[in-house]
Design a protein around this motif. Sequence first.
Motif, PDB file in Angstrom:
ATOM      1  N   GLY A  43      -1.345  -6.205  22.638  1.00 56.76           N
ATOM      2  CA  GLY A  43      -1.919  -7.798  22.571  1.00 56.76           C
ATOM      3  C   GLY A  43      -3.247  -7.949  22.319  1.00 56.76           C
ATOM      4  O   GLY A  43      -3.632  -8.831  21.731  1.00 56.76           O
ATOM      5  N   LEU A  44      -4.047  -6.972  22.891  1.00 55.44           N
ATOM      6  CA  LEU A  44      -5.560  -7.176  22.613  1.00 55.44           C
ATOM      7  C   LEU A  44      -5.942  -6.859  20.913  1.00 55.44           C
ATOM      8  O   LEU A  44      -6.622  -7.588  20.443  1.00 55.44           O
ATOM      9  CB  LEU A  44      -6.283  -6.073  23.371  1.00 55.44           C
ATOM     10  CG  LEU A  44      -6.250  -6.216  24.950  1.00 55.44           C
ATOM     11  CD1 LEU A  44      -6.808  -4.950  25.521  1.00 55.44           C
ATOM     12  CD2 LEU A  44      -6.933  -7.470  25.329  1.00 55.44           C
ATOM     13  N   ALA A  45      -5.048  -5.699  20.491  1.00 52.72           N
ATOM     14  CA  ALA A  45      -5.126  -5.678  19.111  1.00 52.72           C
ATOM     15  C   ALA A  45      -4.671  -6.696  18.035  1.00 52.72           C
ATOM     16  O   ALA A  45      -5.280  -7.115  17.281  1.00 52.72           O
ATOM     17  CB  ALA A  45      -4.286  -4.385  18.625  1.00 52.72           C
ATOM     18  N   GLN A  46      -3.876  -7.580  18.724  1.00 51.10           N
ATOM     19  CA  GLN A  46      -3.237  -8.840  17.759  1.00 51.10           C
ATOM     20  C   GLN A  46      -4.276 -10.254  17.933  1.00 51.10           C
ATOM     21  O   GLN A  46      -4.603 -10.376  16.927  1.00 51.10           O
ATOM     22  CB  GLN A  46      -2.163  -9.155  18.841  1.00 51.10           C
ATOM     23  CG  GLN A  46      -1.179 -10.351  17.924  1.00 51.10           C
ATOM     24  CD  GLN A  46      -0.559  -9.626  16.709  1.00 51.10           C
ATOM     25  OE1 GLN A  46      -0.181  -8.662  16.718  1.00 51.10           O
ATOM     26  NE2 GLN A  46      -0.718 -10.498  15.682  1.00 51.10           N
ATOM     27  N   GLN A  47      -5.407  -9.963  19.225  1.00 54.79           N
ATOM     28  CA  GLN A  47      -6.242 -10.959  19.367  1.00 54.79           C
ATOM     29  C   GLN A  47      -7.314 -10.504  18.249  1.00 54.79           C
ATOM     30  O   GLN A  47      -8.002 -11.279  17.368  1.00 54.79           O
ATOM     31  CB  GLN A  47      -6.953 -10.833  20.731  1.00 54.79           C
ATOM     32  CG  GLN A  47      -5.793 -11.791  21.565  1.00 54.79           C
ATOM     33  CD  GLN A  47      -6.381 -11.668  22.845  1.00 54.79           C
ATOM     34  OE1 GLN A  47      -6.647 -10.857  23.534  1.00 54.79           O
ATOM     35  NE2 GLN A  47      -6.203 -12.973  23.605  1.00 54.79           N
ATOM     36  N   ALA A  48      -7.558  -9.441  17.950  1.00 51.22           N
ATOM     37  CA  ALA A  48      -8.489  -8.691  17.295  1.00 51.22           C
ATOM     38  C   ALA A  48      -8.156  -9.003  15.796  1.00 51.22           C
ATOM     39  O   ALA A  48      -9.049  -9.587  14.966  1.00 51.22           O
ATOM     40  CB  ALA A  48      -8.774  -7.183  17.398  1.00 51.22           C
ATOM     41  N   ALA A  55      -8.552  -6.120  11.006  1.00 50.32           N
ATOM     42  CA  ALA A  55      -8.664  -5.239  12.251  1.00 50.32           C
ATOM     43  C   ALA A  55      -7.243  -5.106  12.939  1.00 50.32           C
ATOM     44  O   ALA A  55      -6.160  -5.575  12.440  1.00 50.32           O
ATOM     45  CB  ALA A  55      -9.611  -5.907  13.276  1.00 50.32           C
ATOM     46  N   GLY A  56      -7.413  -4.669  14.159  1.00 48.42           N
ATOM     47  CA  GLY A  56      -5.906  -4.669  15.054  1.00 48.42           C
ATOM     48  C   GLY A  56      -5.553  -3.220  15.084  1.00 48.42           C
ATOM     49  O   GLY A  56      -4.291  -3.158  15.406  1.00 48.42           O
ATOM     50  N   TYR A  57      -6.040  -2.277  14.724  1.00 50.66           N
ATOM     51  CA  TYR A  57      -5.453  -0.861  14.749  1.00 50.66           C
ATOM     52  C   TYR A  57      -6.484  -0.104  15.625  1.00 50.66           C
ATOM     53  O   TYR A  57      -7.555  -0.525  15.950  1.00 50.66           O
ATOM     54  CB  TYR A  57      -5.276  -0.130  13.352  1.00 50.66           C
ATOM     55  CG  TYR A  57      -6.435  -0.043  12.341  1.00 50.66           C
ATOM     56  CD1 TYR A  57      -7.425   0.985  12.914  1.00 50.66           C
ATOM     57  CD2 TYR A  57      -6.510  -1.312  11.523  1.00 50.66           C
ATOM     58  CE1 TYR A  57      -8.603   1.021  11.819  1.00 50.66           C
ATOM     59  CE2 TYR A  57      -7.926  -0.815  10.662  1.00 50.66           C
ATOM     60  CZ  TYR A  57      -8.593   0.207  10.891  1.00 50.66           C
ATOM     61  OH  TYR A  57      -9.459   0.268   9.970  1.00 50.66           O
ATOM     62  N   MET A  83      -1.030   4.695  16.059  1.00 47.79           N
ATOM     63  CA  MET A  83      -2.224   4.021  15.988  1.00 47.79           C
ATOM     64  C   MET A  83      -2.477   2.617  15.418  1.00 47.79           C
ATOM     65  O   MET A  83      -3.490   2.204  15.210  1.00 47.79           O
ATOM     66  CB  MET A  83      -3.508   5.031  15.426  1.00 47.79           C
ATOM     67  CG  MET A  83      -3.844   5.906  16.752  1.00 47.79           C
ATOM     68  SD  MET A  83      -5.240   6.852  15.959  1.00 47.79           S
ATOM     69  CE  MET A  83      -4.462   8.286  15.112  1.00 47.79           C
ATOM     70  N   GLY A  84      -1.365   2.289  14.390  1.00 47.85           N
ATOM     71  CA  GLY A  84      -1.597   1.019  13.715  1.00 47.85           C
ATOM     72  C   GLY A  84      -1.658  -0.111  14.710  1.00 47.85           C
ATOM     73  O   GLY A  84      -2.031  -1.175  14.082  1.00 47.85           O
ATOM     74  N   ALA A  85      -1.152  -0.228  15.964  1.00 45.24           N
ATOM     75  CA  ALA A  85      -1.178  -1.077  16.857  1.00 45.24           C
ATOM     76  C   ALA A  85      -0.755  -2.464  16.318  1.00 45.24           C
ATOM     77  O   ALA A  85       0.672  -2.486  15.830  1.00 45.24           O
ATOM     78  CB  ALA A  85      -2.506  -1.456  17.431  1.00 45.24           C
ATOM     79  N   ALA A  86      -1.642  -3.374  16.111  1.00 42.45           N
ATOM     80  CA  ALA A  86      -1.048  -4.555  15.682  1.00 42.45           C
ATOM     81  C   ALA A  86      -1.054  -4.631  14.082  1.00 42.45           C
ATOM     82  O   ALA A  86      -0.673  -5.872  13.434  1.00 42.45           O
ATOM     83  CB  ALA A  86      -1.656  -5.732  16.132  1.00 42.45           C
ATOM     84  N   ASN A  87      -1.512  -3.827  13.596  1.00 41.60           N
ATOM     85  CA  ASN A  87      -1.966  -4.076  11.913  1.00 41.60           C
ATOM     86  C   ASN A  87      -1.700  -2.459  11.413  1.00 41.60           C
ATOM     87  O   ASN A  87      -2.886  -1.874  10.645  1.00 41.60           O
ATOM     88  CB  ASN A  87      -3.187  -4.376  11.833  1.00 41.60           C
ATOM     89  CG  ASN A  87      -3.356  -4.970  10.572  1.00 41.60           C
ATOM     90  OD1 ASN A  87      -2.598  -4.921   9.464  1.00 41.60           O
ATOM     91  ND2 ASN A  87      -4.501  -5.552  10.235  1.00 41.60           N
ATOM     92  N   LYS A 141       0.985 -19.964  25.434  1.00 42.57           N
ATOM     93  CA  LYS A 141       0.153 -19.133  25.868  1.00 42.57           C
ATOM     94  C   LYS A 141       0.405 -17.630  25.195  1.00 42.57           C
ATOM     95  O   LYS A 141      -0.364 -16.971  25.395  1.00 42.57           O
ATOM     96  CB  LYS A 141       0.387 -18.914  27.496  1.00 42.57           C
ATOM     97  CG  LYS A 141       0.250 -20.188  28.352  1.00 42.57           C
ATOM     98  CD  LYS A 141       0.281 -19.965  29.664  1.00 42.57           C
ATOM     99  CE  LYS A 141       0.256 -21.003  30.586  1.00 42.57           C
ATOM    100  NZ  LYS A 141       0.877 -20.660  31.947  1.00 42.57           N
ATOM    101  N   ILE A 142       1.533 -17.571  24.714  1.00 37.90           N
ATOM    102  CA  ILE A 142       1.942 -16.353  23.841  1.00 37.90           C
ATOM    103  C   ILE A 142       1.215 -15.750  22.758  1.00 37.90           C
ATOM    104  O   ILE A 142       0.819 -16.600  22.063  1.00 37.90           O
ATOM    105  CB  ILE A 142       3.359 -16.271  23.655  1.00 37.90           C
ATOM    106  CG1 ILE A 142       4.206 -16.518  24.955  1.00 37.90           C
ATOM    107  CG2 ILE A 142       3.769 -15.121  22.937  1.00 37.90           C
ATOM    108  CD1 ILE A 142       5.727 -16.577  24.484  1.00 37.90           C
ATOM    109  N   VAL A 143       0.606 -14.533  22.931  1.00 35.46           N
ATOM    110  CA  VAL A 143      -0.514 -14.079  21.717  1.00 35.46           C
ATOM    111  C   VAL A 143       0.002 -13.157  20.933  1.00 35.46           C
ATOM    112  O   VAL A 143      -0.142 -12.820  19.863  1.00 35.46           O
ATOM    113  CB  VAL A 143      -1.691 -13.530  22.061  1.00 35.46           C
ATOM    114  CG1 VAL A 143      -2.553 -14.834  22.845  1.00 35.46           C
ATOM    115  CG2 VAL A 143      -1.761 -12.584  22.894  1.00 35.46           C
ATOM    116  N   SER A 144       1.131 -12.239  21.507  1.00 32.41           N
ATOM    117  CA  SER A 144       2.053 -11.328  21.074  1.00 32.41           C
ATOM    118  C   SER A 144       3.235 -11.078  21.458  1.00 32.41           C
ATOM    119  O   SER A 144       3.473 -11.346  22.759  1.00 32.41           O
ATOM    120  CB  SER A 144       1.017 -10.016  21.148  1.00 32.41           C
ATOM    121  OG  SER A 144       1.081  -9.513  22.466  1.00 32.41           O
ATOM    122  N   ALA A 145       4.181 -10.455  20.509  1.00 35.26           N
ATOM    123  CA  ALA A 145       5.528 -10.020  21.098  1.00 35.26           C
ATOM    124  C   ALA A 145       5.622  -9.068  20.210  1.00 35.26           C
ATOM    125  O   ALA A 145       6.109  -8.958  19.078  1.00 35.26           O
ATOM    126  CB  ALA A 145       6.458 -11.365  21.112  1.00 35.26           C
TER     127      ALA A 145
END
Lengths: 443, 103
Positions: A43-48, A55-57, A83-87, A141-145
Motif C-alpha cells: 500500500g505504501l509502495a502504491q502511494q509512492a 517508483a513503488g518497488y 521486491m517488485g511490490a507495487a511496480n 479511501k482505498i489506495v491499493s488492492a
Amino acid sequence: MKTIRIGAGAGYSGDRIEPAVELAAKGGIDYLVYECLAERTIGLAQQAKMKDPKAGYDALLEARMRSVLPLCRANGIKLISNMGAANPVAAVEKVREIAAELGLTGLKIAAVTGDDVLEVVKTTDLPLMETGESIRTLDGKIVSANAYLGVEPLLEALRGGADVIISGRVADPALFMAPLIHEFGWKLDDWDKLGKGTLVGHLLECGGQVTGGYFADPGVKDVAGLARLGFPIAEVSEDGTAVITKVEGSGGQVRVATCKEQMLYEIHDPRTYFTPDVVADFSQVTMTQIGPDRVQVAGATGRERTPTLKVSVGYRDGYIGEGQMSYAGPGAQARGELALQIVEQRLSLTGVKFSEVRYDLIGVNSIHTRPNPAEPGEVRVRVAARTTTQKDAVAIGNEVETLYTNGPAGGGGATKSAKEVLAILSVLLPRASVKPAVTYVEV
Amino acid sequence: MKVRDIAHSRTGDKGNISNISIIAFDAKDYERLAKALTPEVVRRHFAWVVKGEVERYELPQLGALNFVMTQALGGGVTRSLALDPHGKCLSSYLLEYDLPDEQ
C-alpha cells in the motif's frame, strides 16, 4: 533422490544484505529467494508509485541486486523475489540496467504482474473478512488492492527460462515452492506435496528467524554469532521432505526449537493454513535434529485449494499523533504520571478530537545506567491518539512537547510525530477475477 | 515455577489477530503446560489486551501449543496506538505466567 537447495536472502524488506551474499557465494544453492513484502508495504509502495510512475518497488532492490547478481550468474543460481511490490515492471527495468552495467549479458529477467486488482475490487461489494461489512464502506479511501498470487505465474517464468523473477504480491511460501514444483514436476493438484512445499516456504520466508534470529534469550536460549547470522537453506528432496540448514561457519544455529518457533509463527490452526496453492496441514509435522545445524522436517500435508484468493485492501484511515518525553532520577515515575495527567487535561481544555488514546510510561535505563531498584530510574511518557484530522494529530505531540516549559521538573528529549494511517483489510476474490501475467526483458 | 522455566515462545501477528506459541523444552513437560494453560487461563492473563476470543491448538508431537487471540492488537499493526504495534512482546508476558504446583 534428486534434491534442490533453496536459500532465503531476506525475511523482510529492510533485512541485512550480507547473509544473502554469503548464501550466493558459499551456500551451494540452486535458487535464492528474497521475501520482502509485509501486509502494508504494498500500500505504501502504491502511494509512492502514484507520485512517481518509476517508483513503488523495494528500496533495497538495487543494493541487493548489485551484491548478488554476479555471484548468481557465476554459480548458476536463479533469483526469485517479490521486491517488485507495487511496480514489478519498473523493478525489472532497474535490474536490467544494473545487469547491463555489471556486464551480465544473456540474462533473462521476468516481471510477474496481475496481483494489482484495485480496479476490479472497486466495482464489487465483497464483504470485508475482518468486519463482515461491504467493501463499499471504504469508498473514496482505498489506495491499493493486491491479490495473493500462487505459484502459476512463477512456474510460467521458470519454464520461460527466466534467471531472475520479480513479482509484486505473491503468497510468501509460493516464492519458495515454485522452484520445487518446477524441478520435481509436482502436479498442481498433488495437495500432499504442495503442503510439504508450503512448509518449506513457511520455514524459510522469515530469513534468519529459523537460523536463530529472534530466538536468543541469554541463559535460557543462547545463540552464538548473531551479528553475522547465517540465513537458511532448505535442502528439499523430491518426496517433499526437507533439511533446514545454513552456510557452514556462519553465525546462529538451526535447532529443532528454532524450527518449531518458526513453524508456528503467524499461523493459526496448524491443520488449516490457507495459501493460494493449497490448504496446508502442519498438524502432523515432525522435526529431527540429524546433525549440527541440520533439522529434518517431514509430515506436512494438504487439502484442495480454495476457489478464492485473498486480497489485501489498503485504505486511508485517519491519523495517529504521538509525543514522548523522558523523566529521570528520584521521583521520576511520579513526575511522569503528573505529565500524563497534564496532557490529558490539556487535550480536553484545547478541544483536541480523537477516537482512541493511550497514556504510557516507558522505561528503565535509557538515560541513567544504574537504575534505583526500588523505583524506575527513569520513565518515558508517551501519549498516542487516533484522530480524524492531521491538525488534531499534530496537537497531540505539541501538547507533550510543551511540557518542556509547562510541565513537571526535569523533562527532556521530547519527540513528536503525526502520520496518516494506511490500514489493511481483506476480501476474498474469485480466482477468475485475477489474471497474472509474465513479461520479460533481456540483457 | 514460571512457564519460561520449561518452555519457549514466539508471537506472530496477522491483522488484528495475535498468535503465541508455547513450546516445551522437554517433551515430558507438554502435559503440564497443556493442563495449566487453558484458553480461559490465557484469556484472563491477557485480559488487558485481548478483546475477542482465545483459541488453542495442540501439537503434542512437537510438545507445542498455539494460542490464537482475536481482536488483540488494537486494530492491527498499521492502526495500533501501541509502542509495540505487532504485539511481538506478548510472548514474553505469557512466559511470565506462574504455573500451579504439580499435585
